[in-house]
Design a protein around this motif. Structure first.
Motif, PDB file in Angstrom:
ATOM      1  N   TRP A   1      -0.277   6.666  -6.653  1.00  0.00           N
ATOM      2  CA  TRP A   1      -1.698   6.909  -6.892  1.00  0.00           C
ATOM      3  C   TRP A   1      -1.996   8.046  -7.882  1.00  0.00           C
ATOM      4  CZ3 TRP A   1      -5.574   4.047  -7.210  1.00  0.00           C
ATOM      5  CH2 TRP A   1      -6.870   4.570  -7.240  1.00  0.00           C
TER       6      TRP A   1
ATOM      7  N   LYS B   1      -4.478   6.578 -10.864  1.00  0.00           N
ATOM      8  CA  LYS B   1      -5.871   6.691 -10.405  1.00  0.00           C
ATOM      9  C   LYS B   1      -6.882   6.536 -11.537  1.00  0.00           C
ATOM     10  CE  LYS B   1      -5.540  11.758  -9.883  1.00  0.00           C
ATOM     11  NZ  LYS B   1      -5.790  12.139 -11.255  1.00  0.00           N
TER      12      LYS B   1
ATOM     13  N   SER C   1      -9.863   1.861  -7.390  1.00  0.00           N
ATOM     14  CA  SER C   1      -9.537   2.151  -5.992  1.00  0.00           C
ATOM     15  C   SER C   1      -8.105   1.721  -5.714  1.00  0.00           C
ATOM     16  CB  SER C   1     -10.472   1.391  -5.049  1.00  0.00           C
ATOM     17  OG  SER C   1     -10.207  -0.002  -5.155  1.00  0.00           O
ATOM     18  N   LYS C   2      -7.552   2.186  -4.610  1.00  0.00           N
ATOM     19  CA  LYS C   2      -6.213   1.781  -4.215  1.00  0.00           C
ATOM     20  C   LYS C   2      -6.178   0.278  -3.923  1.00  0.00           C
ATOM     21  CE  LYS C   2      -4.504   6.161  -2.365  1.00  0.00           C
ATOM     22  NZ  LYS C   2      -3.976   6.888  -1.191  1.00  0.00           N
TER      23      LYS C   2
ATOM     24  N   MET D   1       0.823  -1.211   0.000  1.00  0.00           N
ATOM     25  CA  MET D   1       0.000   0.000   0.000  1.00  0.00           C
ATOM     26  C   MET D   1       0.859   1.264   0.000  1.00  0.00           C
ATOM     27  SD  MET D   1      -2.930   1.021  -0.577  1.00  0.00           S
ATOM     28  CE  MET D   1      -4.370   0.023  -0.275  1.00  0.00           C
TER      29      MET D   1
ATOM     30  N   VAL E   1       1.483   1.837  -3.589  1.00  0.00           N
ATOM     31  CA  VAL E   1       0.256   2.329  -4.239  1.00  0.00           C
ATOM     32  C   VAL E   1       0.031   3.797  -3.890  1.00  0.00           C
ATOM     33  CG1 VAL E   1      -2.260   2.090  -4.325  1.00  0.00           C
ATOM     34  CG2 VAL E   1      -0.809   0.035  -4.351  1.00  0.00           C
ATOM     35  N   ASP E   2       0.199   4.149  -2.618  1.00  0.00           N
ATOM     36  CA  ASP E   2       0.005   5.544  -2.199  1.00  0.00           C
ATOM     37  C   ASP E   2       0.930   6.476  -2.976  1.00  0.00           C
ATOM     38  OD1 ASP E   2      -1.991   5.048  -0.357  1.00  0.00           O
ATOM     39  OD2 ASP E   2      -0.617   4.835   1.343  1.00  0.00           O
TER      40      ASP E   2
END
Lengths: 174, 428
Positions: free
Chosen positions: B237, B241, B246-247, B230, B233-234
């Motif tokens: 993003w 996106k 969604s993440k 995560m 991903v953050d």
């Protein structure tokens, strides 16, 4: 195909790195020939003097992890423009080794014992080396000694030598 | 069959397997800078092959010497600039937009989990922080990458580093990777992938993971790599996106790359960092490691905070936190080089640049310059640097100079003391 024979420069140390082979300040050069005077300029190794000891040499024999550090192909090029197309060592850094074959040059590993033997018998003797690529062996001769040493290289590395490098190989294939 | 992350990436990109375990891989990205690419450009042009396999997959930057310091470096930059224009390479970063390649390209979203990436630069392994297979190559590999979009690699063997324990205050990712290199040696991972896993890695920022992967090459590693999670991903993003709803969906997709639990490893090394102290180097090889405590009082002439290892915003925040309200010692020169324009701007808006300047540092534009003794902070014969960079070879930052590699915290504290010292953050 390049030639892989001639007088030997013995460099008796492990981890000889790319910055010692060709310092970064010369990476501003955009031709290979311009690198010629600077080969091994920053190598401090006993009485080694690049101004005197490189002239006339065609082969380098060294220890483990030769060519570690930078990705600069300027390291093989600096050897190449000084007439050195073959480095024999106990092991090589990955990128340096690949760069050698990519240029149609050779980087050949021998076991530590085999390297030791070459240093003991031939270092400081003005020895010469011939490469029998077909039968995968080196023939070293000095005034008093003669030695044949078998080596192995992969089919891919052999293809690169014969194609004059990776560009020629890739052009014909991809 | 169970596979490691890099084996999965190889499987997804294999064009063919040649005899002797040579895998020719399709490339997702080819990165280029002016020092190694300008020679490739000239060679290809001389062969009548001035073209690129896919302009959208090539990213280029002038970063090693910028702005140009002399006619030769100006010429190198011009060759890259003209080549990018001729070949419609839109992601080309020139003065005003340029920064250190391994900080700039991730920041622009060019690195994704599962990617294959090459660059004519040994610290390309940095991008493994995102779960990509990224490797430094020479100019000929780069030429073939530019022309054909492929590169050849040996069957990947992987050393897994399972890193547990919490870092003590004042100890950072730089100390972790230096201590690993000290443990396995500069030849310890030659021809191998260094896979960094475990609870410590899970807790690290992307910046710290990049610091870790950046120095894989200093142990001889083909690439460093971390699993996408995560945190990855953050970071990505803003760039993904529109691809994922969604993440969580992005994470689910990226998770497919993670090594199988029963994958084969060449070696597994367990490391507990709980008792790790800040470390630095003492010689001309990155595996010459001692604790900062043992090196306490070592003479220093110049401090350098920057580079693809430690020139990111997290690094500048840590260093500025130590320097705030204080002056560097009279015997040292301080140089800080934010690695990209974006990092520079953030450092400005956060007041970090004021802190550096008030403490006596000079702030340079983003460039690789000093790290490899090309510009912006070359050492004189006999001088020593405390540096957040990655390589301490003889002559690296200037002929006859000595480089002590360390974290930004140790470098900042050393600037204040005027000699090597532990940072005020470290209470050990």
């Amino acid at each position: 195909m390049k030639t892989f024979a001639g007088s030997i420069l013995f460099l008796d140390r492990s981890d000889i790195n790319t910055d010692e082979i060709i310092p970064a300040k010369y990476l501003t050069e955009i031709t290979k020939d311009a690198l010629k005077p600077y080969l091994l300029e920053d190598l401090r190794l006993g009485s080694f003097d690049p101004a005197k000891d490189i002239e006339g040499k065609s082969v380098v024999v060294s220890r483990a992890n030769f060519g570690c550090g930078s990705s600069r192909e300027h390291a093989p090029w600096a050897l190449e423009v000084n007439g050195i197309n073959l480095v024999i060592a106990e092991s090589f850094a990955r990128i340096f080794r690949q760069n050698m074959y990519n240029c149609g040059m050779m980087a050949v590993e021998l076991p530590a014992g085999g390297i030791d033997l070459l240093f003991k018998k031939f270092a400081g003797t003005g020895a010469r080396l011939e490469t029998d690529l077909k039968n995968s062996k080196f023939i070293l001769t000095s005034e008093t000694e003669k030695e044949e040493t078998a080596f192995s290289i992969s089919g891919f590395d052999r293809d690169l030598i014969e194609a004059g490098g990776w560009l020629g190989f890739a052009e014909s294939r991809y | 069959m169970a596979k490691t992350i890099v084996e999965k990436i190889f499987d997804a990109h294999r064009v063919e397997e040649l005899s002797g375990g040579i895998h020719v891989l399709r490339l997702d990205a080819v990165f280029a800078h002016e020092v190694t690419t300008s020679v490739a450009v000239n060679e290809l042009a001389a062969l009548g092959k001035d073209k690129v396999f896919d302009a959208s997959k090539i990213k280029a930057v002038i970063d090693h010497v910028t702005p140009a310091k002399d006619s030769k470096t100006a010429q190198q930059g011009k060759i890259l600039r003209d080549w990018a224009k001729r070949n419609s390479i839109n992601d080309f970063f020139d003065i005003g937009r340029n920064g250190v390649c391994h900080a700039l390209f991730p920041e622009k979203g060019f690195v994704r989990p599962g990617y294959t990436i090459i660059m004519g630069d040994s610290h390309t392994c940095t991008h493994g922080a995102f779960g990509a297979f990224a490797a430094g190559v020479g100019t000929t590999d780069l030429e073939v990458g530019i022309l054909k979009g492929v590169c050849a690699f040996r069957t990947p063997e992987t050393i897994r580093f399972n890193i547990t324990g919490a870092l003590r205050e004042g100890v950072f990712a730089k100390d972790v990777i230096l201590s690993i290199i000290g443990k396995i040696g500069v030849n310890g991972a030659t021809n191998k992938i260094m896979e960094f896993t475990g609870p410590l890695i899970d807790s690290l920022s992307m910046e710290s993971r990049m610091t870790l992967c950046n120095m894989a090459i200093e142990a001889g590693g083909t690439s460093g790599i971390c699993y996408p999670d995560m945190t990855t991903v953050d970071y990505l993003w803003p760039f993904i996106k529109d691809t994922y709803s969604s993440k969580e969906e992005a994470l689910a997709d990226y998770t497919k790359w993670i090594s199988d639990h029963d994958a084969h490893y060449d070696d597994v090394v367990d490391i507990d960092v709980s008792s790790l102290e800040p470390v630095t180097t003492f010689g001309y090889k990155p595996d010459n490691i001692k604790t900062v405590r043992e090196m306490d009082g070592t003479h220093i002439d110049q401090i350098y905070i920057g580079s693809c290892t430690n020139g990111r915003i997290e690094d500048l925040r840590i260093a500025a936190g130590i320097l705030k309200g204080k002056k560097i010692a009279g015997n040292v020169r301080g140089i800080v080089s934010p690695a990209t324009p974006d990092i520079f701007k953030r450092a400005l808006s956060e007041g970090l640049i004021d802190i550096f300047m008030d403490s006596g540092f000079v702030v340079t534009n983003p460039t690789c310059g000093a790290c490899l003794g090309m510009s912006n902070g070359v050492l004189a014969e006999g001088e020593a640097a405390a540096s957040t960079t990655n390589r301490n070879f003889n002559g690296r930052m200037g002929k006859g100079g000595m480089v002590h590699l360390m974290s930004p915290a140790t470098a900042a504290a050393t600037a204040l003391a005027g000699s090597i010292t532990n940072s005020s953050l470290f209470k050990g």
